[in-house]
Write an enzyme that holds these catalytic residues in place. Structure first.
Site, mmCIF file in Angstrom:
data_model
loop_
_atom_site.group_PDB
_atom_site.id
_atom_site.type_symbol
_atom_site.label_atom_id
_atom_site.label_comp_id
_atom_site.label_asym_id
_atom_site.label_seq_id
_atom_site.Cartn_x
_atom_site.Cartn_y
_atom_site.Cartn_z
ATOM 1 N N CYS A 198 -3.149 2.119 -1.589
ATOM 2 C CA CYS A 198 -2.679 3.264 -0.910
ATOM 3 C C CYS A 198 -1.145 3.358 -0.387
ATOM 4 C CB CYS A 198 -3.522 3.516 0.500
ATOM 5 S SG CYS A 198 -5.295 3.423 0.258
ATOM 6 N N HIS A 334 0.174 6.722 8.662
ATOM 7 C CA HIS A 334 -0.890 6.490 7.666
ATOM 8 C C HIS A 334 -1.794 7.625 7.822
ATOM 9 C CE1 HIS A 334 -2.559 4.723 4.140
ATOM 10 N NE2 HIS A 334 -3.469 4.390 4.790
ATOM 11 N N HIS A 374 -5.750 12.927 1.528
ATOM 12 C CA HIS A 374 -5.232 11.226 1.049
ATOM 13 C C HIS A 374 -5.063 11.295 -0.363
ATOM 14 C CE1 HIS A 374 -4.398 7.411 0.942
ATOM 15 N NE2 HIS A 374 -5.455 6.813 1.653
#
Length: 586
Positions: A198, A334, A374
């Protein structure tokens, strides 16, 4: 190089003595769910909208059975990236078959990299310095589902991929994402594939900064892309797991129960700040420092986050930037909206900001995942683009889908707050500053410290007298007509643009292709009128054929010369017509 842009009064510090060290963000481009450009992403963020949509039964393309889709924990939702099947192969000099076996991640990344260079006003073929590429992508699902497809092809791939299937897989493997950009654009700086789950794209940005600071390159493209095929598919929710039970991502909210994965791509063009100021580049923001580390094994599991690891990465970035945490007005988190992840991230932020003292409402928190989900390998650069635009426009972006804080997050006893809507970013004694976090599965943590751009040293007034020549070129007539329309629309939407700078960018910052046209205008109004006229002349430019000198000789020698001359013409990249292999667009 001066590029045409709107002069935003909010950007740029009032302090002319602002430090000129750091890395400037001079170009940005991206494709996001619900937002086909960085401007559309900023509108999405400012308006508090999101791109989370439920799929109708007739739209779903996943492999779940009807019984599984009927289950209560099946969630038919995924943010979509439209038109991933559309690609101008001719523009990038690719044959249709080559384009067909090339992963949409690579195809879209080609588009956004080209656009970032054009937006910054640079033609890489004419730029005298070295341009690097640092990028990463997600798992090549297009290769698995579309290119290989059959079991026999999969077995051939795994047993003999170096010979039997190489031409099929080379368009999909993540190893060649950066080198493909370098090859297609003739970039001669470092071209390096980055992979850290990620945090991939923000790690790519940090490595680009390092290479710029060590003079391994003079500009750098850095970012990531994630497009999983098929896009229109659902997922199975598990309580306490990573994904959302209702297909909506709510970072730091009391109803946060999981993230939502989507597709997207983002890229930034970076340059040493002193060079960007010297060349008159538009600067969106400045990267002052960065911190990178890994959690190690001091956590409950491989995929679990770590308070200490994240705090150390943020503290390292602040130390690297040489700034006090109390000067940070916004942090792009995040923000996965998972029950475990958000409280741990908040704990890391509190620890890193301990030196800020007892101040309250000091720093706003946000996460673009509340808007677009995401984006995996493209998640970090998407947050960076959002934050750079926040500094550029002097706005504190609101958090989408946020109402009340997660009960495990004590905002009242911290220097942080979460704005539900976008507000003005008040002027500060020094330049406005922000942070961007991205944490990867496996523990690679990255944090960047950003700062607003220094005040422009140049005069944006259009003092140069006309007429100004506005040249346009493309690969074919249809593309050329579209460019004229795009430029006309852009000038209509931005009538205050200095026409001399528009002309300069079009003359020096664009690739010259075979189909060409040009207008001359004294001002914006005249340029708009002439771009819309059907009487604008266009033509096809051809390069001069190679010159051959002929001398009297015997027939045998003449025949040898003729064969050599024919072979030279046949092997020339431009051939006899000199037609280029790509087209241009605005």
């Amino acid at each position: 190089m001066t590029v045409f842009n709107d002069a935003d009064d909010a950007r740029g510090s009032d302090r002319n003595d602002q430090d000129v060290t750091g890395i400037a963000i001079i170009g940005m481009s991206g494709r996001f769910p619900g937002a086909p450009s960085v401007e559309a992403l900023w509108d999405l963020v400012c308006e508090g909208r999101d791109a989370f949509l439920k799929l109708r039964p007739d739209e779903i393309e996943d492999a779940f059975t009807d019984e599984e889709r009927a289950a209560a924990n099946y969630v038919p939702a995924r943010p979509q990236l439209p038109d991933v099947d559309m690609f101008d192969a001719e523009f990038f000099g690719m044959f249709p078959r080559e384009a067909a076996v090339t992963d949409p991640q690579h195809r879209v990344f080609l588009e956004v990299c080209w656009e970032a260079l054009e937006r910054a006003g640079y033609d890489p073929h004419r730029y005298p310095g070295l341009v690097g590429v640092f990028a990463g992508a997600s798992m090549p699902t297009y290769l698995i589902n579309n290119v290989l497809g059959e079991r026999a092809k999969v077995e051939e791939f795994t047993s003999n991929y170096q010979i039997g299937c190489f031409q099929q897989i080379v368009g999909s493997v993540t190893d060649v994402l950066a080198t493909r950009i370098a090859y297609k654009f003739n970039l001669r700086g470092p071209a390096i594939a980055i992979q850290s789950a990620c945090s991939t794209s923000l790690l790519a940005v940090s490595q680009a900064c390092q290479n710029l600071l060590t003079y391994s390159c003079d500009m750098a493209l850095a970012g990531g892309v994630s497009i999983t095929i098929p896009q229109r598919r659902g997922y199975i929710y598990q309580e306490g797991g990573m994904v959302s039970p209702d297909g909506v991502c709510r970072p730091f909210d009391e109803q946060a129960a999981g993230t939502v994965f989507g597709s997207g791509a983002g890229i930034v063009l970076l340059k040493r700040l002193e060079d960007a100021l010297r060349d008159g580049d538009r600067i969106f923001a400045v990267i002052r420092g960065y911190g990178i580390n890994n959690d190690g094994s001091d956590k409950i599991g491989f995929t679990a986050p770590s308070v200490e690891g994240q705090a150390d990465a943020i503290s390292s970035a602040l130390a690297n930037a040489g700034v006090d945490p109390s000067t940070i007005g916004y942090v792009e988190c995040h923000g996965t909206a998972t029950p475990l992840g958000d409280p741990i991230e908040f704990g890391g932020l509190r620890s890193a900001f301990a030196e800020a003292g007892d101040k309250r409402q000091l720093c706003a928190l946000g996460s673009v995942k509340g808007n677009v989900g995401h984006l995996d390998a493209a998640a970090g650069v998407s947050g960076l683009i959002k934050t750079a635009l926040a500094l550029y426009h002097a706005k504190i972006p609101g958090m989408a889908n946020y109402q009340r804080p997660n009960p495990r997050i004590n905002l009242d006893d911290s220097p942080f707050y979460i704005p539900a809507s976008t507000t003005d970013w008040p002027a500060t004694e020094g330049p406005r500053r922000a942070g961007v976090s991205s944490f990867g599965v496996g523990g690679t943590n990255v944090h960047l410290v950003l700062e607003q751009a220094p005040a422009s040293q140049g005069n944006v007034d259009d003092v140069a007298r006309g007429p100004h020549i506005l040249p346009l070129s493309a690969r074919n007539e249809a593309a050329l007509a579209a460019m004229r329309a795009n430029l006309r629309d852009h000038l209509q939407a931005n009538p205050a643009l200095p026409l001399s700078q528009v002309a300069h960018t079009l003359q020096t910052g664009r690739r010259a292709f075979s189909h060409r046209t040009a207008i001359a205008a004294n001002d914006i109004e005249q340029a708009i009128e002439r771009l819309g006229s059907e009487r604008v002349a266009s033509g096809v430019a051809t390069e001069r054929p190679p010159i051959a000198f002929m001398f009297p000789a015997r027939a045998r020698n003449m025949s040898a010369w003729a064969r050599h001359s024919t072979a030279a013409n046949r092997n020339s990249p431009a051939g006899l017509t000199g037609a280029r292999s790509c087209s241009g667009h605005l």
